[in-house]
Scaffold this motif. Structure first.
Motif, PDB file in Angstrom:
ATOM      1  N   ILE A 267      -1.594   2.407 -13.837  1.00 37.06           N
ATOM      2  CA  ILE A 267      -2.270   3.298 -14.696  1.00 37.06           C
ATOM      3  C   ILE A 267      -2.211   4.650 -14.456  1.00 37.06           C
ATOM      4  N   ALA A 268      -2.752   4.953 -12.911  1.00 39.92           N
ATOM      5  CA  ALA A 268      -2.538   6.182 -12.508  1.00 39.92           C
ATOM      6  C   ALA A 268      -1.315   6.874 -12.714  1.00 39.92           C
ATOM      7  N   GLU A 269      -0.199   6.041 -12.204  1.00 36.91           N
ATOM      8  CA  GLU A 269       1.195   6.774 -12.244  1.00 36.91           C
ATOM      9  C   GLU A 269       1.527   7.102 -13.760  1.00 36.91           C
ATOM     10  N   GLU A 270       1.071   6.253 -14.736  1.00 34.31           N
ATOM     11  CA  GLU A 270       1.902   6.439 -15.991  1.00 34.31           C
ATOM     12  C   GLU A 270       1.220   7.246 -16.813  1.00 34.31           C
ATOM     13  N   THR A 271      -0.314   7.154 -16.587  1.00 29.93           N
ATOM     14  CA  THR A 271      -0.998   8.230 -17.251  1.00 29.93           C
ATOM     15  C   THR A 271      -1.722   9.361 -16.441  1.00 29.93           C
ATOM     16  N   GLY A 272      -1.381   9.301 -15.276  1.00 33.82           N
ATOM     17  CA  GLY A 272      -1.785  10.376 -14.428  1.00 33.82           C
ATOM     18  C   GLY A 272      -3.326  10.513 -14.030  1.00 33.82           C
ATOM     19  N   LEU A 273      -3.602  11.560 -13.332  1.00 31.95           N
ATOM     20  CA  LEU A 273      -5.243  11.654 -12.905  1.00 31.95           C
ATOM     21  C   LEU A 273      -6.153  11.545 -13.884  1.00 31.95           C
ATOM     22  N   LEU A 274      -5.944  12.034 -15.250  1.00 30.00           N
ATOM     23  CA  LEU A 274      -6.501  11.969 -16.223  1.00 30.00           C
ATOM     24  C   LEU A 274      -6.782  10.709 -16.815  1.00 30.00           C
ATOM     25  N   GLY A 275      -5.730   9.775 -16.988  1.00 28.41           N
ATOM     26  CA  GLY A 275      -5.781   8.546 -17.431  1.00 28.41           C
ATOM     27  C   GLY A 275      -6.537   7.618 -16.285  1.00 28.41           C
ATOM     28  N   GLY A 276      -6.358   7.989 -15.061  1.00 28.49           N
ATOM     29  CA  GLY A 276      -7.140   6.883 -14.083  1.00 28.49           C
ATOM     30  C   GLY A 276      -8.421   7.303 -13.937  1.00 28.49           C
TER      31      GLY A 276
ATOM     32  N   LEU B 146       0.892  -1.237  -0.018  1.00 30.23           N
ATOM     33  CA  LEU B 146       0.090   0.056  -0.042  1.00 30.23           C
ATOM     34  C   LEU B 146       0.659   1.202  -0.057  1.00 30.23           C
ATOM     35  N   CYS B 147       2.013   1.130   0.753  1.00 25.59           N
ATOM     36  CA  CYS B 147       2.939   2.388   0.664  1.00 25.59           C
ATOM     37  C   CYS B 147       3.314   2.793  -0.824  1.00 25.59           C
ATOM     38  N   GLN B 148       3.751   1.561  -1.169  1.00 29.02           N
ATOM     39  CA  GLN B 148       4.386   1.692  -2.912  1.00 29.02           C
ATOM     40  C   GLN B 148       3.306   2.365  -3.575  1.00 29.02           C
ATOM     41  N   THR B 149       2.161   1.709  -3.317  1.00 30.61           N
ATOM     42  CA  THR B 149       1.039   2.247  -4.341  1.00 30.61           C
ATOM     43  C   THR B 149       0.722   3.749  -4.136  1.00 30.61           C
ATOM     44  N   LEU B 150       0.848   4.194  -2.782  1.00 31.72           N
ATOM     45  CA  LEU B 150       0.598   5.493  -2.524  1.00 31.72           C
ATOM     46  C   LEU B 150       1.649   6.493  -3.258  1.00 31.72           C
ATOM     47  N   TYR B 151       2.787   5.772  -3.019  1.00 31.02           N
ATOM     48  CA  TYR B 151       3.889   6.821  -3.931  1.00 31.02           C
ATOM     49  C   TYR B 151       3.756   6.912  -5.144  1.00 31.02           C
ATOM     50  N   SER B 152       3.321   5.724  -5.827  1.00 34.57           N
ATOM     51  CA  SER B 152       3.063   5.553  -7.444  1.00 34.57           C
ATOM     52  C   SER B 152       1.858   6.669  -7.840  1.00 34.57           C
ATOM     53  N   LEU B 153       0.865   6.538  -6.972  1.00 35.40           N
ATOM     54  CA  LEU B 153      -0.193   7.552  -7.232  1.00 35.40           C
ATOM     55  C   LEU B 153       0.108   8.820  -7.034  1.00 35.40           C
ATOM     56  N   ALA B 154       1.144   9.273  -6.052  1.00 33.83           N
ATOM     57  CA  ALA B 154       1.311  10.694  -5.957  1.00 33.83           C
ATOM     58  C   ALA B 154       2.400  10.971  -6.996  1.00 33.83           C
ATOM     59  N   ASP B 155       3.365  10.232  -7.630  1.00 36.64           N
ATOM     60  CA  ASP B 155       4.114  10.526  -8.477  1.00 36.64           C
ATOM     61  C   ASP B 155       3.430  10.667  -9.937  1.00 36.64           C
ATOM     62  N   GLY B 156       2.404  10.257 -10.237  1.00 35.06           N
ATOM     63  CA  GLY B 156       1.604  10.311 -11.319  1.00 35.06           C
ATOM     64  C   GLY B 156       1.082  11.579 -11.703  1.00 35.06           C
ATOM     65  N   GLY B 157       0.691  12.551 -10.690  1.00 34.16           N
ATOM     66  CA  GLY B 157       0.148  13.862 -10.705  1.00 34.16           C
ATOM     67  C   GLY B 157      -0.956  14.013 -11.721  1.00 34.16           C
ATOM     68  N   MET B 158      -1.168  15.059 -12.402  1.00 33.60           N
ATOM     69  CA  MET B 158      -2.170  15.407 -13.310  1.00 33.60           C
ATOM     70  C   MET B 158      -2.174  14.451 -14.656  1.00 33.60           C
ATOM     71  N   VAL B 159      -0.969  14.339 -15.369  1.00 30.06           N
ATOM     72  CA  VAL B 159      -0.856  13.821 -16.567  1.00 30.06           C
ATOM     73  C   VAL B 159      -0.048  12.579 -16.557  1.00 30.06           C
ATOM     74  N   GLY B 160       0.644  12.179 -15.561  1.00 34.89           N
ATOM     75  CA  GLY B 160       1.406  11.019 -15.503  1.00 34.89           C
ATOM     76  C   GLY B 160       2.930  11.091 -16.043  1.00 34.89           C
ATOM     77  N   VAL B 161       3.664  10.205 -15.646  1.00 38.45           N
ATOM     78  CA  VAL B 161       5.185  10.140 -15.907  1.00 38.45           C
ATOM     79  C   VAL B 161       5.451   9.480 -17.267  1.00 38.45           C
ATOM     80  N   GLY B 162       4.323   9.205 -18.022  1.00 39.44           N
ATOM     81  CA  GLY B 162       4.514   8.500 -19.320  1.00 39.44           C
ATOM     82  C   GLY B 162       4.548   6.985 -19.286  1.00 39.44           C
ATOM     83  N   ILE B 163       4.082   6.422 -20.285  1.00 37.90           N
ATOM     84  CA  ILE B 163       4.046   4.981 -20.328  1.00 37.90           C
ATOM     85  C   ILE B 163       5.495   4.372 -20.226  1.00 37.90           C
ATOM     86  N   GLY B 164       5.698   3.481 -19.320  1.00 44.56           N
ATOM     87  CA  GLY B 164       6.985   2.526 -19.166  1.00 44.56           C
ATOM     88  C   GLY B 164       7.791   3.407 -18.415  1.00 44.56           C
TER      89      GLY B 164
END
Length: 427
Positions: free
Chosen positions: A322-331, A285-303
């Motif tokens: 999905i939320a990390e790499e595509t962001g809040l918009l993708g999620g 869950l901790c790693q998941t929260l870090y990933s979600l936070a890292d994604g931001g609005m538009v994500g870090v990019g696929i891969g």
């Protein structure tokens, strides 16, 4: 434009996005783009076109948006499974094709929902057997703390198929007894309730939900079964008392389970404060929260995400990737697809020509969308985490089969429920 032509148009509009997403995964992995490397998304589109053609003959009046939404979710799923677990991608594609075939077979075999309801008790018994089968010594298998698997060559999760059996039973039983469930004839203290004979089969389903938690450690399936049961009971009867009593019983049951069962305590404590044991029970869950936070609005990019640090990310935690790499918009786009499926499913139920069709459409829709809500809620720490898969997206063959069979039943309900050349009749 006819329903089926609209469906084909929507499939064609979704196809470029699915192919583009898969192509981005391939580019990130260093694979050259070609017809051969794009076989998976193109083959998936071809399979859905075949399903569309079958629907033209088998369910020509079904809702035109359900199949394209399912295609979009499946395309997202195969792209991210390929991204996160390349060694499982081929297996996932095979299960997708098998699931689509099962959807078409369901349409071909189930030509009348009312006839299917004649076997409601058979489906009830079958559902209970499937739910409890992992408890059989030598046959059941425990993976990651939950005993929900069967050793049948590849591991199989019978509870996913059991949910479809339970939906069929509940839809049939509630449609047949909705008047009795709406009339309270027995006085209990200051309240009136339906007679015990009417409630008995439903109380059995309530009890089984908690048995699953105790012996199989499967909080997700128990929650799906219980909420499904309450929602369908409320829709059938229109009585809010069922919701009030049901959720109070659930609260009492949860307190009891928390007090006496360690695995429930671990899930709740991890939900309340995952960082108190960030390297142990709270690691996922901790790693998941870090990933979600890292994604931001538009994500870090696929891969470019770090979701690989999350154990079994391709299954239970794929939404975090999905939320990390595509962001809040993708999620949000993924959630909107589930919301659209929910709307079309309830619209199908609203125009059903029989009570059984209406309840079946509600049950199939609630099962898929509720499962998505529970797993996304767990990943985002809205509710305690449960071991469920994200329908059509997460890696897992059992879930895909059950979801596609549910879509097949939903399409059949839609085909029966248009009211074209038919009169409205009671269930």
């Amino acid at each position: 434009m006819s329903r089926r032509n609209t469906e084909l148009l929507l499939l064609c509009l979704a196809a470029p996005f699915v192919v583009l997403l898969f192509a981005m995964v391939l580019v990130q992995q260093g694979t050259a783009l070609s017809l051969e490397s794009l076989t998976a998304p193109l083959g998936l589109f071809a399979a859905f076109v075949v399903a569309h053609i079958a629907t033209r003959f088998l369910a020509k009046n079904a809702d035109p948006a359900i199949l394209p939404i399912t295609f979009g979710l499946s395309g997202i799923g195969i792209a991210f499974v390929t991204r996160l677990a390349p060694d499982l991608a081929v297996s996932q594609i095979i299960w997708l094709f098998v699931g689509i075939a099962c959807m078409v077979i369901t349409l071909a075999v189930v030509r009348n929902i009312d006839r299917l309801s004649q076997y409601k008790y058979t489906f009830m018994v079958l559902g209970i057997i499937l739910l409890l089968s992992p408890m059989i010594p030598g046959l059941g298998q425990e993976i990651l703390g939950s005993r929900i698997w069967l050793k049948l060559g590849p591991s199989f999760q019978p509870g996913e198929i059991a949910k479809i059996c339970i939906v069929i039973f509940l839809a049939s039983y509630l449609a047949q007894n909705r008047e009795m469930l709406s009339i309270f004839t027995v006085r209990v203290g200051r309240f009136r309730v339906p007679d015990l004979g009417t409630l008995a089969p439903l109380l059995v389903m309530w009890a089984i939900s908690f048995i699953i938690v105790v012996f199989e450690k499967d909080l997700g399936s128990a929650l799906v079964c219980f909420v499904l049961f309450l929602v369908m009971l409320y829709i059938a009867s229109g009585k809010k008392l069922y919701l009030v009593v049901g959720f109070r019983l659930a609260a009492i049951g949860c307190v009891f389970l928390y007090q006496f069962f360690g695995h429930v305590q671990i899930r709740v404590n991890t939900w309340l404060d995952p960082f108190s044991d960030a390297s142990g029970n709270g690691y996922q869950l901790c790693q998941t929260l870090y990933s979600l936070a890292d994604g931001g609005m538009v994500g870090v990019g696929i891969g470019n995400g770090l979701a690989e640090n999350i154990p079994v990310v391709e299954s239970d935690f794929i939404f975090a990737a999905i939320a990390e790499e595509t962001g809040l918009l993708g999620g949000a786009a993924v959630l909107l697809l589930y919301l659209s499926l929910c709307i079309r499913g309830f619209a199908t139920a609203a125009r059903a020509k029989s009570d059984v069709s209406a309840m079946m459409a509600v049950g199939c829709t609630v099962t898929i969308v509720l499962q998505a809500f529970i797993i996304v809620g767990g990943v985002t720490r809205l509710i305690p985490l449960t071991g469920l898969t994200l329908p059509f997206i997460s890696q897992g063959g059992s879930s895909l089969l059950a979801s596609f069979i549910g879509i097949g039943l939903l399409l059949r309900c839609g085909d029966e429920g248009t009211g074209i050349n038919s009169e409205v009749r009671d269930g």
